[in-house]
Write a protein that holds these residues in place. Structure first.
Motif, short mmCIF file in Angstrom:
data_model
loop_
_atom_site.label_atom_id
_atom_site.label_comp_id
_atom_site.label_asym_id
_atom_site.label_seq_id
_atom_site.Cartn_x
_atom_site.Cartn_y
_atom_site.Cartn_z
N UNK A 71 84.04 -32.15 14.71
CA UNK A 71 85.05 -31.81 15.90
C UNK A 71 86.35 -32.66 15.58
N UNK A 72 87.33 -31.73 15.67
CA UNK A 72 88.54 -32.30 15.07
C UNK A 72 89.69 -31.79 16.39
N UNK A 73 90.85 -32.40 16.25
CA UNK A 73 92.02 -32.25 17.10
C UNK A 73 91.81 -32.21 18.62
N UNK A 74 91.07 -33.08 19.22
CA UNK A 74 90.59 -32.80 20.70
C UNK A 74 92.11 -32.88 21.63
N UNK A 75 92.14 -32.14 22.51
CA UNK A 75 93.36 -31.77 23.32
C UNK A 75 92.77 -31.37 24.96
N UNK A 76 93.19 -32.33 25.83
CA UNK A 76 92.66 -32.19 27.01
C UNK A 76 93.46 -31.25 27.98
N UNK A 77 92.90 -30.61 28.85
CA UNK A 77 93.56 -29.69 29.60
C UNK A 77 92.75 -29.52 30.67
N UNK A 78 93.30 -29.53 32.26
CA UNK A 78 92.58 -29.21 33.45
C UNK A 78 92.89 -27.93 33.76
N UNK A 79 91.81 -27.06 34.40
CA UNK A 79 91.81 -26.08 34.91
C UNK A 79 90.95 -26.05 36.12
N UNK A 80 91.41 -25.91 37.44
CA UNK A 80 90.67 -25.59 38.77
C UNK A 80 89.77 -26.86 39.02
N UNK A 81 90.74 -28.12 38.79
CA UNK A 81 90.00 -29.48 38.98
C UNK A 81 89.02 -29.62 37.95
N UNK A 82 88.64 -28.90 37.08
CA UNK A 82 87.79 -29.12 35.77
C UNK A 82 88.67 -29.53 34.64
N UNK A 83 88.32 -30.68 34.02
CA UNK A 83 88.80 -31.03 32.49
C UNK A 83 88.14 -30.80 31.35
N UNK A 84 88.61 -30.03 30.63
CA UNK A 84 88.27 -29.48 29.30
C UNK A 84 88.69 -30.28 28.13
N UNK A 85 88.12 -30.31 27.13
CA UNK A 85 88.77 -30.60 25.82
C UNK A 85 88.64 -29.50 24.96
N UNK A 86 89.87 -28.67 24.64
CA UNK A 86 90.04 -27.76 23.53
C UNK A 86 90.13 -28.40 22.23
N UNK A 87 89.45 -27.67 21.35
CA UNK A 87 89.40 -28.44 19.87
C UNK A 87 89.16 -27.40 18.85
#
Length: 940
Positions: free
Chosen positions: A300-316
């Motif tokens: 797992x590499x390059x984690x990037x956090x983004x929030x959608x509809x009060x849900x926090x996601x890590x795109x990677x």
């Protein structure tokens, strides 16, 4: 030709088959494999220096001259270290990026991302890509030249003492010496050894073969030679080389040179290693203790956090299945580890041919656009993916840019910043303006500029090795004012700094630094005035790489531990070590450093490359096959220095008595061109002798065939290609020897489409698909004795059930129809198991197989008094086969079912043992008892 050979990727293999089987449509039924695509038409040039012929192309001249200087300095050093002088010029071949390096024809196999260069033993060629950094360039050149000096020294020694020439030292010593004499111990080496020793992965000399071929083996070899130098003396390393010819076993050589038993040497080394690394526990934390682990699978590499509809996601960017892909996971999970989902699966089609997982290759804008990088047709592109619409909305491509990394959006999302490599090999900073559609270059030199981020809209912060003065060539952080083009140091410290990130409130700058032997997180205040130093935030045993803010107090990191890259959540307040302060020293900064370049005496030392052909190999052979019988002869191959042009000569004779020698003389000559994207080959042949007709009559006959062939091979991408083959052959076949002869002038044409995106496990494909569709036509244009068409479809699909299990399915149909159409044959371990090989024949043939493949035994070891044997990744299989063959009237459907065991022996050949029952009479009757079948070969 085995149907499952991995990485069959060049026309060379096709031509070999054509030499042996003159009917081209019969030569390629089972040929799959991915393609090595020549996207570029390189215009090669040559620098002639005192000890090297240096090959480069395009605009790489400046860095080629730097590489030449590095090589000459290394030569002067190594001739003393090795006490050996190389009298011939060494060919040194430079590629300006790893992307171009992957296209080289000097080796026929695929080159993975992590390979930084290689020494090709056969012709002594050294092949090296430029990786954006002069210091990395220096390291790889020196590393490969150690191989050159060691090999030539040992071969000279073996020749002088008439010792066995069939061996070299073990790989751990070969690579360990290349690392030890080419570079100093660095952060990555330290991280690898810390992780191995403290997590029980370290392999002592007695078990070092268990890590054969791994990066850890390189580093353990380097560390062991450091230990030998410190404990026994540096002179012992040369003594090992000087005495190599005396001993057949390397451990006996070590005992002789170090004057100690191998057990004592090993015990002392283990003690020194533990003494060095175990005390680190006193003030450093494992990641599993100092943070919360949220993944436990894959890479797992390059984690990037983004929030959608009060849900926090890590795109990677991650690899959980064998294919590297764009993925995401939900941070609002309740289980111990988050379940990741694939958004865009990579490495199955040309638009996502390959990701660069070990580089930062993902960024997210404030308005939900993900920018991620893949290689497409020989160059990197930036895909823009809408999180809301769940689709790619644009792809940015630039003809002047070869490789891209480290994307980053401006705060107002109007510009995209990134680091990229051009044809000169320069790694510089660019940005793309979405409003004006312009690409702007901000730096233009051979310094390695990386990890750029925006501060506001007018300033960028980036990491670069342009540091000068006391800490020259270290990677520090710099600030560039876009408007005024003024550059200033943000840091100046004896460490390498990377991945800068602004805190949520933009008043602190966080980054990673390897100040204490591993990359940890540090910070400085960022308010427009120079900082006096940096504060250490985390103190982990092994390195932190990419990270992203979840909120002001929390980050998610990609970190290395237990030889895996996993994600961890870190609370910054619990880690913030305000007492760990490292001051900056800006007083010693001078002008930018400049690397020395070779000075050539005249322009006569700069040449255009002209093809230089040398012998690849010449071997005698004795071959037996069911079609052409037994034959003895010789095979000779020539190629140019770059591997683009190859000539092959095959001569053999099938005479059974002396009087038939001239009558049974056979020769085949061919040329293959791999230089361009469209590969081609052509040649002529004359085959004559006694044959056994396995397809037609099961009888022997005499035949003379002479003619020529021409083949084209055009890859659309790494996964798909089209093949076109043409051959003309005059055949004189004695049906009844001395009485009845069938003459024909056969013209054969075939056109094939091939697809292969499968990935392999130990003994065969485990995921993806592969298929071939072929149309062919063969006609006797002179006597009209032969006239038939060919049609083949062979489709294979692999349904992944788990990480190491798969359900493999195959369906195939083969048709030859017309006058004197050739028969196909089946039977044996590759198709209808249990049935005798070649026993099922017909002008029409269909086959199907379903096979469940699963892990059976991970490791099996047999220990004898003086040595042991280890077998790994033993696989199990349960299968069901069905098929039939016929000429004009369909007779019956037959099949088999059973189970088997598969083993990959020495990572070179597959061993298969099957037990089962044959099924006859349209699946109405099972065989009495069982059949037992042993076979060499890979799973379909």
């Amino acid at each position: 030709m085995p149907e499952g050979m991995y990485l069959l990727n060049s026309l060379f293999k096709i031509i070999i088959l054509l030499l042996l089987l003159y009917t081209s449509s019969n030569a390629q039924f089972f040929f799959f494999g991915r393609n090595k695509v020549q996207y570029e038409n390189f215009k090669w040039k040559v620098l002639n220096t005192e000890h090297f012929n240096i090959y480069y192309y395009d605009d790489f001249g400046e860095l080629a001259e730097i590489g030449a200087q590095i090589a000459e300095e290394a030569f002067d050093e190594y001739k003393v270290k090795f006490q050996h002088y190389i009298t011939h010029k060494i060919p040194l071949i430079f590629y300006n990026t790893h992307t171009h390096f992957e296209q080289t024809n000097i080796t026929s196999g695929f080159i993975p991302e992590g390979v930084g260069g290689f020494f090709e033993f056969l012709k002594g060629r050294v092949v090296i890509p430029y990786l954006g950094s002069v210091e990395k360039f220096r390291h790889v050149i020196r590393h490969e030249l150690v191989h050159v000096f060691m090999v030539t020294k040992l071969l000279t020694q073996i020749s002088d003492y008439r010792s066995s020439a069939e061996r070299l030292p073990p790989l751990w010593f070969v690579e360990g010496l290349a690392e030890y004499w080419s570079t100093s111990w660095d952060t990555q080496s330290e991280m690898i050894m810390r992780d191995a020793v403290l997590n029980g992965i370290f392999a002592p000399l007695s078990n070092i073969e268990s890590i054969y071929g791994s990066y850890l083996m390189y580093k353990e070899g380097q560390k062991f030679l450091e230990f030998v130098s410190d404990y026994y003396g540096e002179d012992k390393i040369l003594a090992i080389l000087n005495n190599f010819w005396k001993f057949k076993k390397f451990n006996e050589l070590l005992e002789f040179v170090l004057d100690d038993s191998i057990e004592k040497i090993d015990e002392r080394w283990i003690y020194e290693i533990r003494k060095q690394y175990f005390p680190l526990y006193s003030d450093r934390l494992p990641h599993t203790v100092g943070s919360k682990k949220i993944t436990n699978f894959g890479y797992n590499y390059s984690p990037t956090v983004y929030e959608v509809n009060n849900q926090k996601w890590v795109y990677f960017i991650g690899n959980h299945t064998g294919y590297t892909s764009l993925m995401r996971l939900n941070l609002n999970y309740t289980d111990d580890y988050a379940n990741a989902e694939i958004i865009i699966e990579g490495e199955r089609e040309k638009e996502f041919e390959s990701f660069h997982p070990l580089e930062t290759s993902l960024a997210l804008s404030n308005d939900g656009i993900a920018a991620f990088i893949t290689k497409v047709e020989g160059k990197d592109v930036i895909h823009l993916y809408s999180i809301k619409d769940e689709e790619i909305i644009n792809t940015l491509r630039y003809s002047s840019i070869i490789r891209i990394k480290s994307p980053s959006f401006s705060s107002d999302n109007s510009r995209l910043l990134f680091s990229a490599t051009d044809s000169k090999g320069f790694s510089d900073i660019y940005y793309y303006d979405f409003n004006s559609k312009e690409l702007v270059r901000l730096t233009n030199d051979y310094y390695d500029d990386n990890f750029p981020i925006f501060f506001g809209n007018d300033k960028i912060i980036f990491s670069s090795d342009r540091t000068d003065g006391l800490f020259a060539k270290k990677y520090n952080l710099f600030e560039l004012d876009i408007t005024s083009q003024t550059l200033r140091y943000l840091t100046n410290v004896n460490a390498n700094l990377s991945t800068p990130k602004l805190s949520k409130n933009n008043n602190e700058l966080y980054f990673t630094a390897d100040y204490d032997g591993a990359f940890n997180i540090y910070k400085i205040p960022y308010n427009g005035t120079p900082s006096q130093g940096m504060h250490k935030v985390t103190s982990f045993l092994t390195s932190v790489y990419g990270f992203s803010f979840i909120d002001d107090k929390t980050i998610v990191t990609s970190a290395f531990e237990k030889f895996s890259f996993q994600f961890y959540i870190i609370n910054l307040e619990s880690h913030n070590q305000t007492d760990k302060f490292i001051a900056f020293d800006f007083s010693n900064i001078g002008k930018k450093w400049e690397e020395k370049r070779i000075v050539l005496k005249s322009e006569s030392h700069r040449l255009e490359y002209e093809k230089e052909y040398t012998l690849d190999y010449a071997v005698s052979q004795f071959i037996t096959d069911p079609v052409y019988g037994s034959r003895g002869g010789a095979f000779l191959s020539l190629s140019d220095l770059l591997g683009d042009d190859r000539y092959m000569l095959y001569v053999f004779n099938t005479a059974e008595v002396q009087s038939e020698i001239m009558k049974n003389f056979n020769i085949a000559i061919s040329r293959i061109s791999l230089k361009d994207r469209t590969n081609y080959g052509y040649g002529v042949f004359n085959y004559s002798g006694r044959r056994y007709d396995i397809r037609e009559s099961n009888e022997f006959f005499y035949e003379r065939v002479f003619g020529g062939f021409f083949s084209l091979y055009f890859p659309f991408s790494q996964f798909q290609r089209i093949e076109a083959d043409f051959s003309i052959a005059n055949s004189d076949k004695s049906i009844i020897e001395g009485f009845l002869t069938r003459k024909s002038l056969l013209v054969s044409n075939s056109l094939s489409f091939v697809h292969d995106n499968a990935i392999w496990y130990a003994t065969g494909p485990i995921d993806g698909s592969r298929f071939r569709v072929l149309l062919g036509y063969t006609s006797d244009v002179k006597y009209s004795n032969v006239n038939y068409y060919s049609f083949i479809v062979d489709y294979r699909k692999y349904f992944r059930l788990s990480l190491r299990s798969t359900l493999a399915a195959r369906g195939a149909i083969f048709i030859n129809d017309g006058k004197e159409s050739r028969r196909y044959f089946a039977g044996g371990s590759w198709d209808l198991r249990g049935w005798p090989r070649f026993s099922i024949r017909g002008q029409k043939l269909w086959l199907s197989s379903i096979e469940l493949r699963f892990p059976l035994i991970d490791q099996f070891t047999v220990n004898f008094p003086f040595f042991g044997l280890g077998f790994f990744n033993i696989r199990g299989a349960a299968y069901f086969d069905a098929g039939s063959a016929w000429d004009t009237k369909y007779r019956q459907t037959i099949g088999s079912m059973g189970f088997g065991v598969r083993l990959n022996l020495f990572n070179a050949i597959g061993l298969r043992y099957d037990i089962g029952k044959k099924i006859e009479n349209n699946f109405t009757q099972f065989q009495n008892g069982f059949y037992y079948q042993f076979f060499f070969g890979w799973d379909f």
